[in-house]
Every structure is written in structure tokens, then in C-alpha cells.
Design a protein around this motif. Structure first.
Motif, PDB file in Angstrom:
ATOM      1  N   UNK A  70       0.748  -1.606  -0.177  1.00  0.00           N
ATOM      2  CA  UNK A  70       0.137   0.238  -0.001  1.00  0.00           C
ATOM      3  C   UNK A  70       1.274   1.378  -0.221  1.00  0.00           C
ATOM      4  N   UNK A  71       1.732   1.112   0.837  1.00  0.00           N
ATOM      5  CA  UNK A  71       3.002   2.502   0.555  1.00  0.00           C
ATOM      6  C   UNK A  71       3.420   2.131  -0.908  1.00  0.00           C
ATOM      7  N   UNK A  72       3.402   1.726  -1.768  1.00  0.00           N
ATOM      8  CA  UNK A  72       4.616   1.951  -2.691  1.00  0.00           C
ATOM      9  C   UNK A  72       2.995   2.446  -3.412  1.00  0.00           C
ATOM     10  N   UNK A  73       4.396   3.630  -4.355  1.00  0.00           N
ATOM     11  CA  UNK A  73       2.866   5.143  -5.262  1.00  0.00           C
ATOM     12  C   UNK A  73       3.359   4.345  -6.484  1.00  0.00           C
ATOM     13  N   UNK A  74       1.700   4.427  -6.955  1.00  0.00           N
ATOM     14  CA  UNK A  74       1.168   4.427  -8.286  1.00  0.00           C
ATOM     15  C   UNK A  74       1.557   5.987  -8.402  1.00  0.00           C
ATOM     16  N   UNK A  83       7.655  -3.298 -10.983  1.00  0.00           N
ATOM     17  CA  UNK A  83       8.918  -3.834  -9.995  1.00  0.00           C
ATOM     18  C   UNK A  83       9.047  -2.846  -8.207  1.00  0.00           C
ATOM     19  N   UNK A  84       8.450  -1.959  -8.220  1.00  0.00           N
ATOM     20  CA  UNK A  84       8.674  -1.111  -7.165  1.00  0.00           C
ATOM     21  C   UNK A  84       7.330  -2.018  -6.216  1.00  0.00           C
ATOM     22  N   UNK A  85       6.502  -2.898  -6.940  1.00  0.00           N
ATOM     23  CA  UNK A  85       6.073  -3.944  -5.640  1.00  0.00           C
ATOM     24  C   UNK A  85       6.564  -5.199  -5.693  1.00  0.00           C
TER      25      UNK A  85
END
Length: 205
Positions: A70-74, A83-85
Motif C-alpha cells: 500500500x505504501x508503493x506510489x502508483x 518492479x517497485x512492488x
């Protein structure tokens, strides 16, 4: 009169149980609270007993993973986001190694199976956005691509968190993800830029 629940006590018990499981210490009501100011009643107050304790231990790993996702910015770049996920998955495992080792132990039930399954949906949505944006081919199945991305992260971090690989080995994820995403139709140059932008690890690279 029912005893009140203290979130800090619950967290302490969950983390202590996960650590004991990882180090193969026998986990009983008494051993769980040994050396702490808590009594065995705390386990009943917060979990209803040891069975509830085991479910909570597994669930906590997924709860923290969901918070990390949830903290990964879309952004406007779905390949960067996917990739960030993967990186968020790695970070959760590295930050909470004891809970991570218990997350996939099917010997214990989960408190909320749907909530655990929902964590993968973050990756599925990113993969779906990538297909919609034309980064992946139309015949790419988002669930399949998300699962493959997850498998890369899970395999790498398992080898690092439990040995024998050093943290630097996590950076093998960059060429592995580039290979996966270009195989799904992404342009090599654009893909490399996206993956490198999303690949920001706390301990490697």
C-alpha cells in the motif's frame, strides 16, 4: 470482566512466536511468555489460545506485506510500479525475517485467507495496467505475469534471508525482471529504465 487487549502485547507475542519457530525452539504457553512480564493468560486474551496464536503469526506476515504494498506510489509507469512492488516484497521479508519464514507454512491456518490473497492483487493490477498501456502484449495474462514477478522476488529473497546468498545477490532481480517483462512484450530500452527506476533496495545495489 474481560481483560482488555493491548496491541503492543499482541505484536510482542506474535514476533516472539515467529522467532521461536524459526530457531526451532519449542513453543508452548509457558515458553512463549518465559522471561517476559506477561502471563499465559495473555495468549488467551489476545488469541483465544495457541491455535489462534498460530493463525495470527502467519497472518501478521501478510498484514505487513499488504502495508508495504500500500505504501508503493502508483505512477504513470506500470512497469516501474510492478518492479517497485517486487522490491516491497523483498523489503518486507528482510525487515521481518521471522514472520516471513512462517507466512507460507501451510501447517498453520490463516485468520483471513482472502486478505492474504489480496496482496497478490497489487501486482496483478500493475501487470494489467502494463498491458492496457501497451507495454505488455494483449495475450499476456496479468495474473500469470504477477505470479512470475512474485516468484522471482520470493526465490531471491528466500536465498538471502535464509542463506546462503549475500544481500548483493538481490540485484540479480534486475536482469531477471527485464528478461521477464521483455519476454511479455516490453521494449528492452524502456523496460530497463523502468526496472532500474523501480529497483531501490534498502540493503543492496
Amino acid at each position: 470482566m474481560a481483560r482488555s487487549k493491548d496491541p503492543a502485547v499482541r505484536t510482542l507475542l506474535v514476533e516472539r512466536a515467529a522467532h521461536m519457530l524459526r530457531t526451532r525452539e519449542p513453543v508452548t504457553l509457558r515458553s512463549l511468555v518465559a522471561g517476559t512480564p506477561m502471563s499465559t493468560m495473555a495468549v488467551y486474551t489476545h488469541f483465544g489460545g495457541m491455535n489462534g496464536m498460530w493463525r495470527a503469526v502467519r497472518q501478521e506476515g501478510f498484514t505487513r506485506l499488504a502495508a508495504g504494498f500500500a505504501g508503493v506510489t502508483t505512477t504513470e509507469d506500470p512497469v516501474r510500479d510492478l518492479t517497485a512492488l517486487v522490491v516491497a516484497y523483498l523489503r518486507n521479508a528482510l525487515d521481518h525475517p521471522d514472520l516471513y519464514r512462517v507466512m507460507f507454512d501451510a501447517d498453520f491456518d490463516l485468520e483471513d485467507l482472502k486478505a492474504a490473497d489480496a496482496t497478490l492483487e497489487h501486482m496483478v493490477r500493475a501487470a494489467s495496467r502494463g498491458r492496457t498501456a501497451g507495454r505488455f502484449r494483449e495475450d499476456v495474462v496479468p495474473l500469470d505475469l504477477a505470479t512470475q514477478s512474485w516468484a522471482i522476488g520470493h526465490g531471491l529473497v528466500s536465498l538471502v534471508a535464509t542463506g546462503p546468498l549475500p544481500p548483493q545477490a538481490l540485484d540479480h532481480g534486475v536482469p531477471m525482471l527485464i528478461g521477464l517483462f521483455t519476454g511479455a512484450g516490453d521494449h528492452p530500452g524502456e523496460c530497463r529504465t523502468s526496472v532500474e527506476q523501480g529497483w531501490k533496495l534498502p540493503t543492496a545495489g
